[in-house]
Design an enzyme around this catalytic site. Structure first.
Site, PDB file in Angstrom:
ATOM      1  N   LEU A   1      -4.051  -4.201   4.828  1.00 11.20           N
ATOM      2  CA  LEU A   1      -3.125  -4.089   5.948  1.00 11.20           C
ATOM      3  C   LEU A   1      -2.461  -2.724   5.855  1.00 11.20           C
ATOM      4  CD1 LEU A   1      -1.475  -7.638   5.644  1.00 11.20           C
ATOM      5  CD2 LEU A   1      -3.181  -6.926   7.344  1.00 11.20           C
ATOM      6  N   GLY A   2      -2.946  -1.785   6.653  1.00 13.88           N
ATOM      7  CA  GLY A   2      -2.388  -0.432   6.615  1.00 13.88           C
ATOM      8  C   GLY A   2      -3.330   0.541   5.937  1.00 13.88           C
ATOM      9  N   LEU A   3      -3.403   1.731   6.501  1.00 11.40           N
ATOM     10  CA  LEU A   3      -4.282   2.756   5.927  1.00 11.40           C
ATOM     11  C   LEU A   3      -3.554   4.109   5.951  1.00 11.40           C
ATOM     12  CD1 LEU A   3      -7.124   3.133   4.738  1.00 11.40           C
ATOM     13  CD2 LEU A   3      -7.988   3.569   7.039  1.00 11.40           C
TER      14      LEU A   3
ATOM     15  N   VAL B   1      -0.733   5.298   0.880  1.00 12.01           N
ATOM     16  CA  VAL B   1      -1.110   4.411  -0.226  1.00 12.01           C
ATOM     17  C   VAL B   1      -2.425   3.698   0.084  1.00 12.01           C
ATOM     18  CG1 VAL B   1      -0.427   2.417  -1.613  1.00 12.01           C
ATOM     19  CG2 VAL B   1       1.281   4.130  -0.969  1.00 12.01           C
TER      20      VAL B   1
ATOM     21  N   SER C   1      -4.954   4.646   1.926  1.00 12.75           N
ATOM     22  CA  SER C   1      -6.084   5.560   1.710  1.00 12.75           C
ATOM     23  C   SER C   1      -6.343   5.759   0.226  1.00 12.75           C
ATOM     24  CB  SER C   1      -5.800   6.928   2.344  1.00 12.75           C
ATOM     25  OG  SER C   1      -5.412   6.786   3.677  1.00 12.75           O
TER      26      SER C   1
ATOM     27  N   LYS D   1       8.588  -2.767  -1.721  1.00  8.73           N
ATOM     28  CA  LYS D   1       9.812  -3.096  -2.478  1.00  8.73           C
ATOM     29  C   LYS D   1      10.907  -3.662  -1.585  1.00  8.73           C
ATOM     30  CE  LYS D   1      11.346   1.609  -2.017  1.00  8.73           C
ATOM     31  NZ  LYS D   1      10.067   2.124  -1.510  1.00  8.73           N
TER      32      LYS D   1
ATOM     33  N   LYS E   1      14.992  -1.820  -5.991  1.00 11.41           N
ATOM     34  CA  LYS E   1      14.162  -1.953  -7.191  1.00 11.41           C
ATOM     35  C   LYS E   1      14.911  -2.690  -8.295  1.00 11.41           C
ATOM     36  CE  LYS E   1      11.608   2.111  -5.804  1.00 11.41           C
ATOM     37  NZ  LYS E   1      11.726   3.590  -5.709  1.00 11.41           N
TER      38      LYS E   1
END
Lengths: 430, 430
Positions: free
Chosen positions: B10-12, B15, B17, B106, B206
């Site tokens: 989900l997503g390119l 990160v 890629s 996060k 975090k």
């Protein structure tokens, strides 16, 4: 709550007592993690009557190893007697009895690791040894799991606490090796016979374990080039400081195009480098991964409870595997045959400290020799030595290969203007 | 070799890629680790026609999320689109479809982590999120596994790269915040709107994840006291240096008798402390364990390939679990209800910098006020401010509790000889 796991302990010295203490005092958390009770069932000791600072029923102690390694009630054997031959025999017998094994024994794993791991795989048993390298630092697990997707290219380790303690004190107080060693011995940070530590052998064993795991290669102790810290003098340290460096006993395992280098030697690191801030008896392993870049794992390299933490964390992993029915699946055997780098393939900067005749043209002859071998200089300091017609010359070279540097080193020795080569070190961490 | 695992992404973006690149370029090693081929089957993208630097067949791309999260051929969903609501919906749908999920998100894990982990457990699916804290550093895994036998008492983290970069440059070059921020923005180390970083919100998220895992406690973002770095000035840094300290934006999660503190604030650390050597955009988490003592995990906190390393290492863990049939067993839900420390229970040293009237008796009044509250001074510097009848007074106190220090702080403000309280910081790491 029902027992789910009975632990047999081989040895009840410092680490063994620490393990018993942790299993006892952290029982509640352990139960939360693994879902059942963890019991110390049998403990092999040398002397039944010795005063001990652990809370164990006398009936748990035994002088007969079979009560542990052939005991059908024991699920997991923890080996903390140390030594090589007997420990090996006990571990093999335990594995062949389908027991799982946790060991803290670096000497054994460095020498017989492959044989023991093979036996574990054949018996579908776990054999974990996190405590064997850098005590409380979970470095083996991080290499195998946390960085499992990456390709490790280099490991640099401060993996011996005694020598790091000595070098830290020499650096901080500007005092000679011998006096710090004596102090370290008095404080219990160094053994009466410190050879294995100060000559780099202990560090070499750990680098074999790290190199084997990091590069999945069948390497042994003979493959490590080792130099200890006994010849590091306070002037080397003082000159390094002036040039912005700190001297550490550094284990290096690096891989280029499928060939690896394993070595341990006193090494200059830039004082701003994270490894240069690893002081006293602390250990650290610096990992270069192709994708992740640079990471470091820092912590206590030895000590009762840090080592026990690693042992009991391995025990937790074994028990989780038992409950999932997957023991023996995460043991990793090295895949690649041993292939070591030639000297030409080992690249770094170098520090060299010379006593030279304080006469016109001396420096020119020396710099000409470096230039002649294609070796350029990055930094240098020259200081006159009072009243004897010599000067001290300290050089840091640009990166070159080991062979070219050795060649220059040998020719410097023969040069008429060079009175003595006082010292030479590798420079890393740029 | 047969495919064993089909991954849906989900997503390119950056990160995503990186993940595709690593799965591709490390395919051989991945196969060795998991025993079969790992294939990227479907990738959700926003724009089909965008130029991309990845080697993927056009048929793999889709604009329909159902092609990933409802695709029967996809085993593992990797969520790298970011954001909260949509990412949450996609992850829940994937888990409810019995897919395993790896996420680098996060913000999402800090806010909805418990709900998502519960859904994973209910579906016997894995949900791993190593990349969500400190990018390439395998810190979550180390807390859960490497230190599994120990009782964590405190975590101190430099977990935001942007602010660490800014503070490092301010410290090294003695320049003001605004000019470094601008430089960082020009270099791409800081966002055009840097609020989430410089105000400490990113670090707070975090710390929620670390605190939840480290202390197994149900805490949320509202439980973190947050202060950013925008008010740190170069004089604070210069005085800290003089006193032997370095200022870092430090996240703290500490536990005493079952109550915890979560905070993020600029904090002085002794310059010899390992965290003080964590420079530029690097991250580190310092862990205090009851048995292990002090350990530190250092590495890149962000970046395409470091983050992808964490994501793909999580993927490796998922696949190993798939092959062993044990998915969903290592998901950890926090056990303890939220219990936060009172100010009286939070202990540390403090730095305070005052402008005071340069008149007889001024220092005596101030020191009397500290003494009156039982607060003793460890170090101080007083320097006259040229030509205006005031002096600058910098104090480091001995350890005290937060409430007592606040009390002194408020009374100092009201004291007639105090012109201004310029700054105040917590001091840690002794």
């Amino acid at each position: 709550m029902k027992d789910c796991v009975s632990v047999g302990l081989l040895g009840l010295g410092t680490v063994g007592s620490g393990v018993v203490h942790m299993i006892d005092s952290h029982q509640k958390e352990l139960q939360q993690r693994v879902g059942c009770q963890v019991k110390v069932a049998k403990v092999l000791v040398r002397d039944m009557d010795k005063e001990r600072n652990v809370d164990l029923d006398d009936s748990v102690l035994t002088q007969n190893p079979d009560d542990v390694i052939n005991n059908p009630d024991v699920d997991v054997v923890i080996e903390v007697i140390g030594g090589i031959d007997q420990a090996k025999e006990f571990i093999l017998a335990s594995l062949n009895n389908q027991k799982h094994v946790v060991t803290a024994n670096k000497d054994l794993m460095a020498i017989h690791g492959r044989e023991l791991l093979t036996a574990a795989v054949e018996n579908e048993s776990d054999l974990f040894y996190e405590a064997s390298v850098a005590g409380g630092i979970p470095i083996l697990r991080s290499l195998v799991e946390g960085l499992s997707s990456d390709r490790i290219t280099k490991l640099m380790g401060i993996v011996n606490g005694t020598t790091n303690y000595i070098l830290t004190k020499m650096t901080k107080n500007n005092v000679p090796y011998e006096s710090v060693l004596k102090e370290a011995q008095d404080l219990g940070f160094a053994e009466a016979d410190p050879t294995a530590d100060v000559e780099g052998l202990d560090a070499a064993r750990k680098m074999v374990i790290l190199g084997t795991l990091g590069f999945s290669m069948k390497v042994g102790l003979d493959d490590v080039k080792v130099e200890g810290i006994t010849r590091v003098d306070e002037d080397d340290i003082a000159y390094s400081k002036k040039l912005g460096y700190t001297i550490k006993l550094l284990g290096i395992a690096s891989s280029t195009n499928g060939s690896i280098e394993l070595s341990v030697q006193p090494t200059l690191l830039p004082s701003r480098h994270p490894l240069a801030a690893v002081n006293d008896e602390y250990n650290a392993v610096y990992v270069y991964g192709e994708a992740v870049g640079e990471t470091m794992f820092y912590g206590p390299g030895a000590g009762q409870l840090p080592t026990a933490t690693a042992v009991v964390s391995d025990l937790v992993a074994v028990i989780k595997n038992m409950r999932l029915g997957v023991n023996g699946k995460s043991v990793i055997l090295p895949q690649h045959e041993r292939k070591l780098k030639e000297d030409e393939e080992i690249k770094s900067k170098h520090f060299i400290r010379l006593i030279v005749k304080d006469e016109p043209g001396a420096f020119s002859k020396i710099s000409h020799l470096f230039q002649d071998r294609g070796l350029s200089l990055e930094k240098l300091i020259q200081e006159p030595v009072v009243n004897n017609g010599t000067a001290e010359l300290v050089i840091i070279t640009h990166e070159t290969n080991q062979k070219a540097f050795e060649d220059v080193h040998n020719r410097l020795r023969d040069l008429d203007v060079v009175v003595e080569v006082k010292s030479r070190y590798r420079v890393e961490g740029m």
